[in-house]
Design a protein around this motif. Structure first.
Motif, short mmCIF file in Angstrom:
data_model
loop_
_atom_site.label_atom_id
_atom_site.label_comp_id
_atom_site.label_asym_id
_atom_site.label_seq_id
_atom_site.Cartn_x
_atom_site.Cartn_y
_atom_site.Cartn_z
N SER A 1 -5.66 -4.89 -0.22
CA SER A 1 -6.16 -3.61 -0.75
C SER A 1 -7.62 -3.39 -0.36
O SER A 1 -8.01 -2.29 0.04
CB SER A 1 -5.98 -3.59 -2.26
OG SER A 1 -6.51 -2.42 -2.80
N GLN B 1 -7.66 -2.56 3.30
CA GLN B 1 -7.16 -1.21 3.56
C GLN B 1 -8.23 -0.16 3.26
O GLN B 1 -8.37 0.82 3.99
CB GLN B 1 -5.90 -0.93 2.75
CG GLN B 1 -4.69 -1.68 3.28
CD GLN B 1 -3.50 -1.62 2.32
OE1 GLN B 1 -3.66 -1.59 1.11
NE2 GLN B 1 -2.30 -1.63 2.89
N PHE C 1 -10.41 0.11 6.13
CA PHE C 1 -9.68 0.47 7.35
C PHE C 1 -9.48 -0.72 8.28
O PHE C 1 -9.39 -0.56 9.50
CB PHE C 1 -10.36 1.64 8.08
CG PHE C 1 -10.52 2.85 7.21
CD1 PHE C 1 -9.43 3.64 6.93
CD2 PHE C 1 -11.74 3.16 6.65
CE1 PHE C 1 -9.55 4.75 6.10
CE2 PHE C 1 -11.88 4.27 5.83
CZ PHE C 1 -10.78 5.06 5.55
N GLU D 1 -6.80 -2.53 8.79
CA GLU D 1 -5.36 -2.59 8.54
C GLU D 1 -4.70 -3.83 9.15
O GLU D 1 -3.78 -4.39 8.57
CB GLU D 1 -4.67 -1.33 9.06
CG GLU D 1 -5.16 -0.05 8.41
CD GLU D 1 -4.72 0.14 6.97
OE1 GLU D 1 -3.89 -0.65 6.47
OE2 GLU D 1 -5.20 1.08 6.32
N ALA E 1 -5.16 -6.56 6.85
CA ALA E 1 -4.34 -6.30 5.66
C ALA E 1 -2.90 -6.71 5.92
O ALA E 1 -2.24 -7.29 5.04
CB ALA E 1 -4.43 -4.83 5.26
N VAL E 2 -2.39 -6.43 7.12
CA VAL E 2 -1.02 -6.83 7.49
C VAL E 2 -0.86 -8.34 7.36
O VAL E 2 0.15 -8.83 6.85
CB VAL E 2 -0.68 -6.36 8.93
CG1 VAL E 2 0.59 -7.02 9.45
CG2 VAL E 2 -0.53 -4.84 8.97
N SER F 1 0.33 -0.20 6.28
CA SER F 1 -0.61 -0.85 7.21
C SER F 1 0.00 -1.00 8.60
O SER F 1 -0.70 -0.84 9.60
CB SER F 1 -1.05 -2.21 6.66
OG SER F 1 -1.91 -2.05 5.57
N ALA G 1 -0.17 2.28 10.32
CA ALA G 1 -1.54 2.58 10.74
C ALA G 1 -1.94 1.80 11.98
O ALA G 1 -2.68 2.30 12.83
CB ALA G 1 -2.51 2.29 9.61
N THR G 2 -1.47 0.56 12.11
CA THR G 2 -1.89 -0.27 13.25
C THR G 2 -0.98 -0.14 14.45
O THR G 2 -1.44 -0.19 15.58
CB THR G 2 -1.96 -1.76 12.84
OG1 THR G 2 -0.69 -2.16 12.31
CG2 THR G 2 -3.06 -2.02 11.85
#
Length: 198
Positions: free
Chosen positions: A96, A99, A102, A104, A107-108, A141, A144-145
């Motif tokens: 979190s 994220q 940004f 991501e 985060a993954v 995520s 986004a990536t």
């Protein structure tokens, strides 16, 4: 607990033998990675788990003002301590934080670790809800990536759909929206239409 004097004497002896060094900020570290590996190999698995738990609990209690800065480390310690529930919580929190920044891809990584731990938990409705929450965050995520049409994002949303149907709640809309977007971008219009009807 060991009293302070023997610990200080032991640290001084390790510094004299050049096993430990003190960095400019005053922290101690091993003089070489191989020395650290040998020292760690001498600790048995049960003791290592206990040490990871103690470190995590100490970090949790002392860094409450800025827990976001150490949440990934906390998760790792709790995972190695054999406490998956607490590790999942901190991996999700670390994701979190990333994220919001940004980051991501990082985060993954944390969400994937959380998901692997969730998979090992015994089956029950709470576990299914937790898995759904992790999958939903992971799907966002990954989209986004790697893009909305990515295979990985599609797999995550496909896996999340049956869970969202059984658990219900607000997460269901997020899963359907992610699945619909994935299908639309891939021009799978029949699937997207079926999802939109839901």
């Amino acid at each position: 607990p060991i009293s302070e004097d023997p610990v200080i004497r032991a640290i001084d002896e390790l510094c004299t033998l050049r096993v430990l060094e003190q960095d400019p900020s005053g922290n101690y570290e091993f003089s070489h990675g191989l020395v650290q590996d040998v020292a760690c190999s001498l600790i048995g698995p049960a003791r290592r788990r206990q040490l990871h738990r103690r470190v995590a609990e100490w970090m949790e209690s002392s860094d409450t003002s800025d827990a976001d800065a150490v949440c990934a480390q906390l998760a790792g310690h709790y995972e190695r301590a054999g406490l998956p529930d607490r590790a999942i919580h901190w991996y999700r929190r670390a994701a979190s934080v990333l994220q919001r920044r940004f980051a991501e891809a990082d985060a993954v990584e944390h969400l994937s670790k959380a998901l692997r731990l969730v998979e090992r938990l015994p089956a029950c409705p709470d576990r299914d809800r937790l898995e759904l929450e992790v999958l939903l965050a992971l799907g966002l995520s990954l989209s986004a990536t790697q893009g909305y049409a990515s295979e990985e994002a599609g797999k995550v949303y496909t896996r999340a759909r049956p869970l969202s149907e059984t658990t219900g709640g607000v997460s269901s809309f997020g899963v359907l929206a992610g699945s619909w977007t994935h299908s639309m971008v891939r021009a799978e219009l029949a699937v997207a239409r079926e999802i939109s009807h839901r």
